[in-house]
Design an enzyme around this catalytic site. Structure first.
Site, short mmCIF file in Angstrom:
data_model
loop_
_atom_site.label_atom_id
_atom_site.label_comp_id
_atom_site.label_asym_id
_atom_site.label_seq_id
_atom_site.Cartn_x
_atom_site.Cartn_y
_atom_site.Cartn_z
N GLY A 1 35.46 49.80 11.93
CA GLY A 1 34.59 50.94 11.65
C GLY A 1 34.47 51.27 10.16
N SER A 2 34.76 50.29 9.30
CA SER A 2 34.76 50.58 7.86
C SER A 2 33.44 50.25 7.18
CB SER A 2 35.90 49.82 7.17
OG SER A 2 35.65 48.42 7.26
N TYR B 1 29.97 44.94 -9.39
CA TYR B 1 30.20 46.02 -8.43
C TYR B 1 30.05 47.33 -9.21
CZ TYR B 1 32.77 48.51 -4.66
OH TYR B 1 33.15 49.34 -3.63
N ARG C 1 36.92 58.84 -3.30
CA ARG C 1 35.50 59.06 -3.02
C ARG C 1 35.33 60.21 -2.03
NH1 ARG C 1 32.73 55.30 1.22
NH2 ARG C 1 34.11 56.68 2.41
N THR D 1 23.86 41.36 15.53
CA THR D 1 22.50 41.37 16.07
C THR D 1 22.21 40.19 16.99
OG1 THR D 1 21.63 40.10 14.19
CG2 THR D 1 21.61 42.51 13.99
#
Lengths: 535, 535
Positions: free
Chosen positions: B134-135, B455, B393, B265
């Site tokens: 779930g990250s 990044y 964050r 997908t």
């Protein structure tokens, strides 16, 4: 127009039916001398086949006038584009039964030409066989069957320029029709090289390498041309695909990886941005001999699982070592080479030799210190034999021998049993098919931390006139052995038409669905290289 | 059943709305202290959101009894599966406007469970969102829109076993739901490691890494998880795809490469044979500081174009170096690390330091010789800050800051202009959107002979209550800048839903046709992760 453009600096003539240059073919005496090594071969070499003897009919279609300047119906050109250069192709030519001769050969000079030709072909039920250097050894560049109204061989070799160089990013935009020497010649003034040297280097193109995921110079790490692709330009009947120049990306499944290995079934690769190398200045090589092949395998595995990353790490079994002149005492020989543009490599070679010795290898320290790092006699012998091998194969074919070379890859836990099974079962199949004893030799061409790529050469005297059938019988057994060991049907020769049975067994069914769907979307008229990979 | 299985050896609680463990979240005072660095942030932290405050409706579907034991409608579980962990997700949670809560969460324990769940979902118009740790930071694990009758989050973390180890081929068969620490713990007794350490290591799974082509431990050569895949097992609605275990293959386009990066997908990856490493015993690291960032870029390029292959080669710009504590004097800092299981690496570090010094770098020889090769203070500071960053964050989000991190890759000829443009234009966009000055920092995370992966971290005080809109405005400009420079929309964070606009611009149109066709073939009811990548 000419389809036989000689390589730069040469005016040598390419053979329409056999490997490479006509002047490099073994003469009759040499063919007989080779044949003497295989009991049961012919006492007189088969004559060299002539285009004039072929039954070349009138083309079933005529291109529109707008495309006429790109297309030829010249019999010589058509014959030279009828097949690749597999043993099976050579044998068919020698027996006067080549594959179907294409109706036309086209030589596009730009992307628009390719688009126009594909549009015309799609509208007129003309099969299109993309053709680079024509060195396919898997039936990749011929047409089989009669489902299409006509066949067009699409020869890309007029698109052979290096179009742009980005020295900062060490990369170049190169047209797909450039043969190995043609592109290297254009890169050399910039101090750069693609450094992709398959056995077919002189007679194969960048586009062919990309379309078939060719194996290249490096025995470890970056073993396939795939690893050097920055971006691709592919003309499909549904439009032109141009991927961005990227050093790496995580944006969805890689577009390039769909076209790499698509063997002309999804589109025609016309150019690529390729990652280049600086020319190596530090080199060191050596050979190590082993009395025990299984210990040699262990040594190679240990080297592959180190981080030494040799550029060359070829293990020749006793038969290969004998044939190539690397050893004549029943030893296996490991040929090691290291190279770098930026740092000395002696230490890496020394470490690899230490590993080899710890597995019973006998290293030759003298070779290692030979001038310019060219390596010693075993290394040189191997390299000469390597380049000469396809000519020898054709010489053997002329005395009725059947020669099959096939390569695969498998994980290390499987490699020893796989090699044993190929030796035993393929050897037995060749004997059964011909009544003659066969030689089955093996070498490892590329190695990985998790496995290796064995390359096999099978040679046996054929049934006169029936060589292709013998080949098919041997191939069926080889395919079965590979399948049973879950070893890939090809590590770098491609699938083409000859490997379809093995490929169909190997390919996951959902992936086949996806690939067929992609094919239907990009090539709705199904004109691109029919019969290859899918459908 | 529980969806919050604590990691082995821990009983720490995962946050449903923010990064990682609840007990690692900054407290209010820390949030305010961070906010003090960004003018315009809130004077009081936003409260920690509670599941009880969410409007969680009754599930729109009920699973059949045969599947009931795999499925939960528990509100806590559903809330924890509503979104990933992007800033955008955290901000939505903090403002009480999370993404659509899935109707159900399923925890399959075997392939058959996955097949059964997909069959049921396909028959009942239930969207299926594959969910690992779930990250996702790109909106990859949520449902947007209302085209489906219901939404099922398919949590793979109950399938977390290492099923087989082949020590000879140094590889293992691992279930896709294993979180990083869970799989490493199982490999450790065998002396092996996957050595894939993304920032999300603790909170992401093998399947997630594979589905998103995650960037990993190595800064050079094998930078993505893709390179360590031997074979994949993927459950699609059209059947199960199992590729052979192969060290390499040239048989058609790679089946694995179609599923790598397919982001749920095309199918659900349930297991993979992965190539492993021995644990490194030789390590050496050092940091080098540069007063001139552009010379630092040249140094990194030279190292990337050597064959030294550092495991770590991270270049921090002055802002990154300051934030992570690696430097406070306006220097850029290059963090270099070498490692090997088989040979000493001091010489490689020395060579890299020589290159860095020749471009004006100031190396720190003391650090290099620190105990156990752990590297010195700058290296350690960087590593601690790296793992702490997502918590920071979220702390900033609680005081109303907008924080966007995005990564890309481009060829070296483009890298300097790209970094300048991002700094200037994205900084200006953030100022325009908020009226506050933004910080825009950059580091290179992975480097290649032909380019690098920059990044970026952008932080600015948001418009209170409107943080998501600010983020969207900043993101649109970032996407435009990347597109203009032909820099990929993602090097290793994936596309998800947040990167779709950039991805759609980048992806070649014929490849989009092929991908859509593959999707239609494998997922005919279009239930798999709708809105991601295609369609």
């Amino acid at each position: 127009m000419s389809t036989a453009s000689p390589l730069p600096g040469t005016s040598r003539t390419r053979s329409w039916w056999g490997w490479g240059y006509v002047d490099a073919h073994p003469d009759d005496a040499e063919c007989l001398a080779m044949g003497a090594l295989l009991p049961g071969t012919l006492a007189r070499p088969l004559p060299i086949p002539r285009v004039a003897d072929l039954d070349i009919t009138r083309p079933a279609v005529t291109p529109p006038s707008a495309l006429a300047h790109l297309v030829t119906a010249d019999p010589e050109a058509r014959a030279a584009h009828a097949m690749g250069k597999a043993y099976r192709d050579v044998a068919r030519a020698l027996r006067g039964r080549p594959g179907r001769i294409p109706d036309l050969v086209a030589l596009p000079t730009c992307d628009q030409d390719v688009t126009d030709l594909l549009d015309w072909a799609g509208d007129h039920d003309v099969a299109v066989i993309p053709f680079g250097g024509g060195s396919s050894v898997v039936g990749g560049v011929e047409y089989r069957g009669d489902a299409h109204r006509a066949v067009l061989s699409l020869d890309l070799t007029s698109m052979d320029r290096v179009l742009e160089i980005d020295a900062t990013s060490r990369s170049a935009r190169i047209q797909a029709g450039a043969l190995g020497p043609v592109l290297e010649q254009q890169l050399r003034p910039h101090g750069l090289t693609l450094r992709h040297f398959p056995q077919s280097f002189e007679f194969s193109t960048l586009g062919g390498w990309l379309a078939t995921r060719a194996g290249g110079h490096y025995a470890t790490v970056h073993t396939h041309i795939d690893d050097f692709v920055q971006s691709l330009r592919v003309i499909t009947p549904a439009g032109t695909s141009t991927s961005w120049r990227l050093p790496a990306s995580g944006a969805g499944p890689s577009p390039d990886r769909l076209f790499l290995g698509s063997e002309g079934t999804l589109g025609v690769i016309t150019e690529a941005w390729m990652r280049l190398q600086q020319r190596p200045v530090h080199k060191a090589s050596a050979s190590v001999s082993f009395t025990d092949f299984s210990r040699a395998l262990d040594a190679v595995r240990a080297i592959a699982q180190s981080d030494l990353a040799p550029a060359n790490c070829r293990l020749l079994d006793p038969g290969e070592a004998l044939l190539s002149g690397a050893a004549s005492d029943g030893s296996s020989v490991l040929v090691l080479g290291f190279e770098s543009a930026t740092s000395r490599v002696d230490d890496r070679l020394a470490s690899a030799l230490d590993i080899a010795r710890s597995h019973g290898g006998q290293g030759d320290d003298e070779e290692r210190n030979s001038p310019a790092g060219a390596g010693g006699s075993a290394v040189s012998a191997w390299r000469s034999a390597f380049l000469r091998m396809p000519y020898i194969r054709d010489g053997l074919a002329r005395v009725g021998a059947v020669v099959e070379t096939f390569e695969t890859a498998a994980t290390w836990d499987t490699v020893p049993a796989l090699i044993d099974a190929v030796r035993t079962e393929v050897g037995a199949a060749a004997l059964k098919a011909t009544g003659h004893p066969a030689t089955v030799n093996c070498r490892l061409t590329h190695v990985y931390p998790d496995g290796a790529a064995p390359y096999f050469t099978v040679a046996v005297a054929g049934r006169p006139g029936d060589e292709v059938a013998v080949w098919d019988e041997i191939k069926a057994v080889a395919t079965e052995v590979l399948h049973r060991h879950r070893a890939t049907i090809t590590h770098h020769h491609a699938v083409g038409r000859d490997h379809r049975p093995g490929y169909d067994l190997q390919r996951p069914a959902p992936f086949a669905l996806a690939l067929q769907a992609a094919k239907d979307a990009l090539d709705p008229h199904h004109v691109l290289n029919p019969g290859v990979l899918i459908g």
